[in-house]
Design an enzyme around this catalytic site. Structure first.
Site, mmCIF file in Angstrom:
data_model
loop_
_atom_site.group_PDB
_atom_site.id
_atom_site.type_symbol
_atom_site.label_atom_id
_atom_site.label_comp_id
_atom_site.label_asym_id
_atom_site.label_seq_id
_atom_site.Cartn_x
_atom_site.Cartn_y
_atom_site.Cartn_z
ATOM 1 N N GLY A 13 0.790 -1.231 0.000
ATOM 2 C CA GLY A 13 0.000 0.000 0.000
ATOM 3 C C GLY A 13 0.822 1.282 0.000
ATOM 4 N N ARG A 34 5.034 -6.710 9.869
ATOM 5 C CA ARG A 34 4.985 -7.914 10.718
ATOM 6 C C ARG A 34 5.423 -9.145 9.934
ATOM 7 N NH1 ARG A 34 -1.112 -7.107 12.420
ATOM 8 N NH2 ARG A 34 -1.036 -6.606 10.222
ATOM 9 N N ASP A 57 6.428 -5.995 14.956
ATOM 10 C CA ASP A 57 5.060 -5.591 15.277
ATOM 11 C C ASP A 57 5.163 -4.308 16.087
ATOM 12 O OD1 ASP A 57 2.554 -5.153 16.295
ATOM 13 O OD2 ASP A 57 2.197 -7.235 16.869
ATOM 14 N N ALA A 84 3.906 4.283 8.308
ATOM 15 C CA ALA A 84 2.748 3.975 7.468
ATOM 16 C C ALA A 84 2.053 2.691 7.911
ATOM 17 C CB ALA A 84 3.161 3.860 6.003
ATOM 18 N N ALA A 85 2.476 2.111 9.041
ATOM 19 C CA ALA A 85 1.776 0.907 9.520
ATOM 20 C C ALA A 85 0.441 1.330 10.117
ATOM 21 C CB ALA A 85 2.611 0.175 10.566
ATOM 22 N N SER A 136 -4.965 10.471 8.888
ATOM 23 C CA SER A 136 -6.102 10.246 7.976
ATOM 24 C C SER A 136 -7.015 11.453 8.018
ATOM 25 C CB SER A 136 -6.899 9.009 8.413
ATOM 26 O OG SER A 136 -8.120 8.955 7.691
ATOM 27 N N TYR A 149 -10.742 4.292 15.070
ATOM 28 C CA TYR A 149 -9.746 4.600 14.041
ATOM 29 C C TYR A 149 -9.533 6.118 13.961
ATOM 30 C CZ TYR A 149 -7.609 4.741 9.355
ATOM 31 O OH TYR A 149 -6.780 4.970 8.285
#
Ligand SMILES: NC(=O)c1ccc[n+]([C@@H]2O[C@H](COP(=O)([O-])OP(=O)(O)OC[C@H]3O[C@@H](n4cnc5c(N)ncnc54)[C@H](OP(=O)(O)O)[C@@H]3O)[C@@H](O)[C@H]2O)c1
Length: 238
Positions: A13, A34, A57, A84-85, A136, A149
């Site tokens: 992504g 991960r 992780d 960006a995770a 976001s 989120y």
């Protein structure tokens, strides 16, 4: 001069697009995710040599510590960090399980705090560096079914601005990119034809669209503490 760039969430992504663009600009990239095989495959697919893939992780403090020690040992000091995770588990709040709340907050918010903290030592030794966190648009405007989120992404904004103030005297810049609807695995299940009608530019973004904004913030020396929306105007439409 080639810089050492750590792209957390770089296997797919948006992170993968950032890793590709940086490698095209002759930077050395450490891809972190991960899944070790996916991180290694993403690193191997980049133009140029010396890129590596590592598994970590980010929701685990021990894992982040181990990974950044390995990066320091094997590659040297980190110049650029891109966070960006991220994960989403969309559901109305009443139907959101507490364990999903914890996973979202631990990955999206705590994970970024931990990687920033772990990379500061390198950047202080280097007498400078740059961090771009991925937030976001929903962290700014909210969205039904994305309470947790959105909270994680709004939290990233406060974190980014505060850290930018904290480390500016050490020549370390910290910025946030806030994407809208971008075509990745995270949005693959959405009805794109329906949702793109709400986007003033009339389309979902491509990961590469976000990568250009990240690259701009990494390379622009007098910009820190900014929130850059890369959303095709979605914020304007609310
Ligand atoms: N796509 C969009 O429309 C959109 C919009 C706004 C914001 N964003 C944000 O942009 C970021 C990237 O999203 P994307 O759409 O590119 O997602 P994606 O395609 O699902 O990729 C997510 C990446 O994060 C890694 N990752 C997930 N959890 C992790 C963990 N605990 N530790 C380390 N790595 C982890 C994944 O690899 P592994 O699974 O192997 O760990 C993968 O590399 C996220 O923060 C997301 O919230 C996306």
């Amino acid at each position: 001069m080639s810089r050492l760039c750590v792209v957390v969430g770089g296997s797919r992504g948006i992170g993968q697009a950032v890793a590709s663009l940086l490698a095209e600009k002759s930077q050395r990239v450490v891809v972190v995710s991960r899944n070790l095989d996916a991180a290694r495959a993403a690193a191997a697919s980049l133009p140029g040599a010396d890129h590596i893939g590592l598994n970590c992780d980010v929701s685990s403090e021990q894992d982040v510590q181990r990974t950044f020690e390995q990066i320091l040992r094997e590659c040297g000091n980190v110049d650029y960090l891109i966070n960006a995770a991220g994960i989403s588990r969309d559901a109305l709040l009443a139907r959101t399980r507490p364990e999903d709340m914890m996973s979202i907050l631990h990955t999206n918010l705590l994970g970024t705090m931990l990687t920033c903290r772990a990379s500061l030592r390198s950047m202080l030794q280097n007498r400078g560096g740059a961090i771009v966190n991925i937030g976001s648009v929903v962290g700014l405007k909210g969205n039904v079914g994305q309470t947790v989120y959105s909270a994680s992404k709004a939290g990233l904004q406060g974190f980014t601005l505060s850290l930018a103030k904290e480390v500016a005297p050490r020549n370390i810049r910290v910025n946030l990119v806030a994407p809208g609807l971008i075509r990745t695995d995270m949005t693959a299940a959405l009805d794109e034809d329906e949702l793109k009608r709400a986007v003033p530019l009339g389309r979902f973004g491509e990961p590469r669209d976000v990568a250009h904004a990240v690259h701009f913030l990494l390379e622009t020396p007098y910009v820190t503490g900014q929130v850059l929306l890369v959303d095709g105007g979605l914020r304007l439409a609310s």
